[in-house]
Every structure is written in C-alpha cells, then in structure tokens.
Scaffold this active site. Sequence first.
Site, PDB file in Angstrom:
ATOM      1  N   ASP A  40       0.694  -1.019   0.018  1.00  0.00           N
ATOM      2  CA  ASP A  40      -0.406   0.077   0.066  1.00  0.00           C
ATOM      3  C   ASP A  40       0.824   1.567  -0.046  1.00  0.00           C
ATOM      4  OD1 ASP A  40      -2.059   1.355   0.089  1.00  0.00           O
ATOM      5  OD2 ASP A  40      -3.332   0.558   1.902  1.00  0.00           O
ATOM      6  N   ASP A  41       1.000   1.715  -1.180  1.00  0.00           N
ATOM      7  CA  ASP A  41       1.157   3.154  -1.222  1.00  0.00           C
ATOM      8  C   ASP A  41       3.405   2.602  -1.262  1.00  0.00           C
ATOM      9  OD1 ASP A  41      -0.444   4.638  -1.273  1.00  0.00           O
ATOM     10  OD2 ASP A  41      -0.508   6.466   0.568  1.00  0.00           O
ATOM     11  N   CYS A  80      -5.730   3.790  -5.088  1.00  0.00           N
ATOM     12  CA  CYS A  80      -5.216   2.794  -4.054  1.00  0.00           C
ATOM     13  C   CYS A  80      -6.771   2.163  -4.764  1.00  0.00           C
ATOM     14  CB  CYS A  80      -5.332   2.481  -2.853  1.00  0.00           C
ATOM     15  SG  CYS A  80      -6.657   3.706  -1.815  1.00  0.00           S
ATOM     16  N   HIS A 143     -11.297  -2.543  -0.813  1.00  0.00           N
ATOM     17  CA  HIS A 143     -11.119  -0.676  -0.355  1.00  0.00           C
ATOM     18  C   HIS A 143     -11.586  -1.026  -1.662  1.00  0.00           C
ATOM     19  CE1 HIS A 143      -9.042   3.031  -0.175  1.00  0.00           C
ATOM     20  NE2 HIS A 143     -10.278   2.806   1.132  1.00  0.00           N
ATOM     21  N   ASP A 290       0.357  -1.120  -5.024  1.00  0.00           N
ATOM     22  CA  ASP A 290      -0.915  -0.571  -6.088  1.00  0.00           C
ATOM     23  C   ASP A 290      -0.713   0.785  -6.494  1.00  0.00           C
ATOM     24  OD1 ASP A 290      -1.221   1.078  -2.783  1.00  0.00           O
ATOM     25  OD2 ASP A 290      -2.817   0.882  -2.796  1.00  0.00           O
ATOM     26  N   ASN A 291       0.255   1.871  -5.991  1.00  0.00           N
ATOM     27  CA  ASN A 291       0.513   3.059  -6.198  1.00  0.00           C
ATOM     28  C   ASN A 291       2.013   3.624  -5.636  1.00  0.00           C
ATOM     29  OD1 ASN A 291      -2.885   4.256  -4.597  1.00  0.00           O
ATOM     30  ND2 ASN A 291      -0.732   5.000  -3.943  1.00  0.00           N
TER      31      ASN A 291
END
Lengths: 524, 524
Positions: A40-41, A80, A143, A290-291
């Site tokens: 995540d991130d 996300c 999410h 995810d990003n």
Amino acid sequence: MEVNFGAVFFTIYALLASCMYDGAAGKSTDKPNIIIMLMDDMGWGDLGIFGHPAKETPNLDKMAAEGILLPDFYTANPLCSPSRAALMTGRLPIRNGFYTTNQHARNGYTPQDIVGGIPDSEVLLPELLNKAGYRSKIIGKWHLGQQPQFHPLIHGFDEWFGAPNCHFGPYNNKNTPNIPVYKDAEMVGRYYEDFPIDKKTGESNLTQIYIKEALIFIEAQQKADTPFFLYWTPDATHAPLYSSKDFVGTSQRGRYGDPVRELDSGVGIILQKLRELKIDNNTFVLFTSDNGAATYNRDSGGSNGPFLCGKETTYEGGMREPAIAWWPGKINPGGVTHQLGTVMDLFTTALELAGVESPTDRIIDGKSLLPALLNNKVDPDRVVFYYRGNEMMAVRHGLYKAHYWTWTNSLQERARGVNFCQGENVTDIMTHEQTNRTLSPLLIHLGKDPGERYPIANHTQEYKTVMKTIQAIVDDHKTNMIPGDPQFNWCDSAVMNWSPPGCEKLNKCLKGPASKPYKCTWPH
Amino acid sequence: MEVNFGAVFFTIYALLASCMYDGAAGKSTDKPNIIIMLMDDMGWGDLGIFGHPAKETPNLDKMAAEGILLPDFYTANPLCSPSRAALMTGRLPIRNGFYTTNQHARNGYTPQDIVGGIPDSEVLLPELLNKAGYRSKIIGKWHLGQQPQFHPLIHGFDEWFGAPNCHFGPYNNKNTPNIPVYKDAEMVGRYYEDFPIDKKTGESNLTQIYIKEALIFIEAQQKADTPFFLYWTPDATHAPLYSSKDFVGTSQRGRYGDPVRELDSGVGIILQKLRELKIDNNTFVLFTSDNGAATYNRDSGGSNGPFLCGKETTYEGGMREPAIAWWPGKINPGGVTHQLGTVMDLFTTALELAGVESPTDRIIDGKSLLPALLNNKVDPDRVVFYYRGNEMMAVRHGLYKAHYWTWTNSLQERARGVNFCQGENVTDIMTHEQTNRTLSPLLIHLGKDPGERYPIANHTQEYKTVMKTIQAIVDDHKTNMIPGDPQFNWCDSAVMNWSPPGCEKLNKCLKGPASKPYKCTWPH
C-alpha cells in the site's frame, strides 16, 4: 553492516531446485498456487534492489535474486481503490466503474461514505479461479466498496481477514464509525478498539496478524492438496504508518522505514514457509504495490527513486511500481525483464497459470506476463494507459511516454501544504492546473529521461514519427472505449460502517444517520 | 529480457573459493594486488544495483553480488581534479592545494592553461606502494596537472597510458592544442588526431584500449609475481560521451548509456581476467566515481538516483558515489556496509593492504575501510566534509548532514541554460546565491530524507542535540586546518600542451604563445 549470506545459499538452492525440477515440470505446475503481494503506497524506490540507499529490504532483494525483476511495471491508477479494482478485474477503472464523472480527471476511491463499489457485472479473479478448484483468500485491505454487497466473499473469495478500508481513525463512532475488521463475512472488531494502532508511537501488531493468517492459510491448503490464490495486501505503509513492537524505531528511514522492514520480513517468512512445505516450485509469487509512494512530507512517505512526483499523479512516480516475480524452478533466478506490464496483467497471468479462460464477453486490458517471465519473450507492442479519474492523461509505448494532459495538484491545495511533487519543479511538464495537451502531447523518452524533465521538441522527426504511432493507439483506444457506470459519484453518510454484518454478536452495532445522498467531492 | 545466469554460477564460485581459501589466507594476501576503478562523472544512480531502471550494468551488479556495496561512500569534492588529488594523497583538496582562493567557494580543476598541479611536497599512493615492492600503473585520465613535472611517472607511477586532461576538443592547435595521449613519460599522439573521437556519432575505441592496457599490465605482473596497483580511470562517461562501435546505440539510455554499458563490460572482463589468472583471491578491487553525475541536459548526463542536484554541488547528488568493493575469499559476498567513507579512505586502505605505514608528518584524512569491509566493524564516528573550493559547505556525521553554506549555481548561469539541479526546486535548501548558514546550519536527516527536502526545524531538541555534536566536529576541523598552497589561482596559455615530452619524435610539437600569467576565473 548486514552481510547477506542467505542470498548465496538460496541462490544455490534455487539453482539446484531448477536442475532437479525440470523433469517433473509438466505435472507439478498443473495448478500452481498463486500469491499476489500487494503493498500500500510503497514506491518503486523503496526496495534495496530498486536503489533505496538504506538497503533495508534483504528479503525482497533475495526474492529478486531468486526471481525476476520488472522495472517497467505499472499500476492502472495512481490511487488505491481503482488500482485494486483493476487488478481484480483485469480491466481499466474507466471500464469497471472505479472513477467519477463529478469532476474532470479527479482520483476517486472508496471512503466510508461511498455508495458505490465493485459492480456485480464485473467478474473478479477469484470467481474465475474458483472454477478451476482454487481456494482464495484475501488478507488485508480490500477497498472495493464499503457496503456488504461489495465485500470479498460476495465476489469470489472464500476467506477474508482484513478491512474494507484503510486504517484511518480513530473516530468517535458518532460522526464516523471506526473501520470494522472482518473474518470472512462478519466483522470481528474495529480498528483502534479491538485492533489497536498507537498513532503516537506507530505501534500495531496488524502486520504480524496478516503474516500469521497467510501461513495458516498456506499450510491448510497444502495439507488439503488444494491449489490456492492468496491475495496478501497489508497496509502498514499507508499513513498512518504502523509497525509491530520489534520493528518500531529500527529503520534508518524513521517511521516509514519500520513497516517497510516488517513487510520485507513478512515476505521472507512467507517464502520460507513455501520452501518448508516444499511447494515453492509450485507457487507463483508476485510482489508489487498499488500506487506510487506518497511524497507529501518527510515522515509519512516512501521513495519513488529517480521518478517524478508520486501518488495521485500520472507522472512515473505515481504509477510505476516495484515488481518482482518468483517461482523457483520455473523463473530463472537473477533476471530482469523490461516487458511493459500493469496490475491488470496479473489477472490474465493468474488465469493462464490456472488454465482458466479469460472472459470473452468484455474487453480485458490485462495480458499474460508468462512469455516474458518464463520464456524471455518480450512483446514490444504493449501499451500502458495512465488514467486519472475519467481522463486518459498519458500513454506509454516502448520507451516513449506521451502526456495528453498534465496536472500535479491545484495551487489552492499547495497553499494548504499538500504537494504531490515535493522539491520538484519541471517547467511545463508539471502544471498546477489541468492542462490539455491533446493537440500537441508532451513526448518523453523514458530510457534517456526517466525523470521526465526533457520533452522532445515537437518539430523534430523523432516526435512526428513516434506520435504518429502513439496517436493511432490512442484513437483506437478511445474509439473502443465503453466507460462503465461510474461508482464514485454518490456519497451518503448512512452507508458508513455503522452496523456491519456480525456487529450484533459483538455488541458493536452503531446507529447511523438517515440516508441523504450527496455528490462526492474529489479534490485530487 | 536479460537473464543473468552468470551471476549465480559466479556466486557459487565465489563461495566455493571462499571455503577453499581460508587456510591459506595468511600467506597469499601478504601483498594483495590493488585495483581502483575510478569512473568519470558517473552517478550513484547509474548502476542497476543502485537502482537505475534500465538495469544495464550486469557485470557491476554481479560484482556487488560477489562483493560488498557501500551506499554511503563519497568523493572529496564535486569536481574531477580535486577529487582525484584527494584519492591519490588521502587528503582533502584544501590541504593538498587543489583549490582556488581567487573566488569564494568555487570549484577549480586543471584545464590546459592551469599553471599549478600536484605539489612535490605531497606524497602520493603509488610512491608509498613502491616501497613495498608494488608496480603501479595508471590507465586513463590523470588530471593532477598539465605540465610534465606534475605527471604520474614523476609522482610514483611506473607506467601510464592515458592523458593529463579530459578528452575535450577537437581544437585547432593554434589557440588551443589537442590534448596529448601518453605512454609512460612521453606522448604517443593527440586526441582527435591519433586517437579519434567522433563527436557526431559518439564513436571511439578508447575504452577498448584502456581495457586491453589493463589486461596486459595485470598479466605481466602476474607472470613476474609482482604485487601491483592498477588505477583504472577511463573517462568515456565524461562529456563528450563516447563508446566503441559495438556499443554505440545499444543502450535504452541513449548516448550516455552506451559508455556505461561498455565500462560495465570492461569491469567484467578485468574481473574475469583475475579469475583466469587465479589471482582474484589476492586482488582487492574497488569501483567508484570521481564526482556525481552531470545533470545539465538529457543527452549527456547520468543519474544521481534519489539524490539532489549533481556534479559541481555539495548536495548528495554531487558527492555521493556508487561504490563496490570486491575481493573473493576475503569480502563476504552480497553484503552492504553503511560505513561512511570517502575516496581518501582508498589511500589509507591501500596502504594497509600493502603493509605500508601511512605518512605521519601531515594530516591524512583517509581512514582504512578494511574493518568495515572485512570484519563488519562500522566506525560510527566517521565524518564527511563537503568542500567546494576553499569553503567547507557541509558536514555529515552519522545520518545527519549540516549545510553551512548552500549554493547551486548563479542565476546568470541559469539564464544561459546551465543548471546543476535540473527539474528540482527545494525552497531554501537550493539557493542561487552563495548563502552563509554558519550561524544556523540547515540540518538534514539523510536516513529519512535522502533527497534533502526537509530541514529539521532549529527550535527542536533534535536539532540542538545533533548540532552540538556537529559544531564541535567543525570547530575542531577548522582549528586544525592548515590550507595548502592553492594550485588553481594562476593560468597561462603558455603552459598548454603545445610541446609535450616526446612530441619531437612524432613531429607533433606546436608553437605556443609567450608566457603571460593571469588569474584563473572559476564560474562554479
């Protein structure tokens, strides 16, 4: 100094395994297990193997030494929810509905008051894997919608441990409920109540729970001889950052580096478990994020290495992801592939691994990565589309990237201290207003200029030749685009997690407000 | 896709070699050979192992897998001549005279019209190694003075193939002579005449010559059983960039990537030769660069990875260098050390390897890296001083860096298109005028903030505590500083390479102007 003796032994191990394995390849990979580890991130530059100077990811670096590195791998959106929906469906968010039409080119996601979620009409990866006898589990952040009809078990997963949302909070349970944590279809508690996160010290044992859940699931499937799909998606590197006691304060990178170290350790533990259970040669593992890393401030964000800007933007820092594929005996150790790829390819790749046909009743954007990963066959015609909300902002083909729209974030937001491109200022390429370049896109050669600083002059032959090819790709893409029903247009406080399934048993039901839908606002 | 099978086999090889070697360690490393590979303007981020997305350095990445990585290694000055003088003397340029007092905090070097050079009073590494029976050769760029009295053979080297200067030109031999290329004490030709560089295509076979020269030297010493010091310093990555025919146009990075690939290949060939001659276990090899990558434009500059600015500046991009140490059987493969180190440490390290005492009649800034490289012992008290000309601009201690002066380059130069920090704009930290911060230095935590974007507020306890330590270090440093006689103050067209030693034999003598010294001007 950290000396990585282990890497050598495991490299040897992988090599020997590779030699021993060849004969039995046909049979034992009939239904290989599939693990997707989605961070995540986490940014491209956060891993040692991708150049972080702290070099604090020995397990991921070892995974790369035993597997194959994908330095040209992308998400489908710099935020996300759309990224995750794209991975699960193999389709761009503009197709699967994970975008908004309320405002132009704005990133939407699934906050607690979102009315929409993953539509029933979408076919998700675990639904298809089910047909081939796979058992699927998601551990961590979902999410893809807050309301129960959008939850994982409705969309193909057999098991779930985690939450429908990031671990924001703590909330007062009056204006906003604390986020529920689920075991399968029912909640088992809430963040900050039953699953504590100390925002002051950054301590929480959530990642340890997620590691343990992974091991239990893997062991159970191995025992039952059931092929499995594990979607391991811990969120410790998403602000507010957390790590467990053993990791707090251990990184030279501070509050962000602690969870990176813990997740790296978790990856090592999971891969080791596969080896111990002797299913490593039959398990395909893909690690990515995810990003791009958030780069808003020193203490909560990661690194996008040499790339421009970060999360929320369609510059390379927002969308290029760290990626490693690992499959001892099948993937040659220590390789690199410059195959362009996206998270949507994981959908198609997983289906090919499982021997399941990809849906034919809709456009699937993903393509299988197996020719590149297993057989060194790179498809030069792959294209990456960089979307922000409902707008195609940029396109990559080969080493060229054309920006059709540019935007960092608004000057008003910058005045409030929100800056997605901290310390960077590339005149023209970075724009503080949404800027339409469609008539003369900004063209970048990412091989020579990975940091996106030097657009190619539009009077050159290089520009004209390359843009002719890219424009044809874009025209074709737009002609065949049928956008899905936008899921991020409506919000309503009534749909928040007041009374999730299972709340009665725990006496955790809360009273929410009456339904009063409003149009969602998306600042980025 | 490039699959790196080789790395695995060599990792195994190194491991086995290590096992077999232990018993004989005492004897065969009595006088280990020493190779320093010093690149020109190559940046920290140019190597695959340090995170370049092109991943085009398989030989260096393998060298790192077999050796140890030093992500916290520095030069002594962000420009070539002072950096190289520091390496050769183990002393800061402010001590050995490689600076100017004509202007404040300006980088000087040794252009053709420089009157000064390495002073006789300085003791150079090969002079000292001579005492221990070493034979020394420099291959490539010297840059410690143009006039014959400053040349390598006068200062300890037994052999030389290369030039006293960068390969600038072509010149008209009237206003400026083309740079001579030397074999030992005499010239054997000139760049662009006898040693062609096609500036249009970027083709030149110079690097191949430098590789061949290295192999011949190594083989000869092995045959003669003489311990050797090879200082291999090709300059293909310094503008104007060049590479040989087989490499032109082969990199996805364009004109800069071609020489990176060729140099990487050269490193591989040299290491392989050591293995073939079975002297790899008795040869210490250190790869690094003389200063950060130039980042003035897309086509001629390298990458400093996540670091700020580049060559000419005292931000991390200007002074942090890629570094790998390699010594099969002695250095454990696959390690990383966060030991702070500088090129001056190579002087002291080499002396320790050769069993020669370091000079005691002067301050030596270098310290041995062997405890960190061989025995995992990190000295936390090491300090890095970042000088620009006659000014100490910054200091690093532990993970903290304090900027006492900040400067990128002047606005006038920027207006002319010269920008050492292309695309970057960190308010306050990057200043276009020389800014004195001595009363309240800008403090950066390089662990959390390697890109130098977030100074620590000076009212915090962290700032006060850290600055107390750093200020004491700086006070001590300044108190004990005895600057050397500045070598970069005087220039004179008469000292250019008009009639170098050996020119008569080649009929290459040119007539220069009469002596007319003038004060050198340094714009950076």
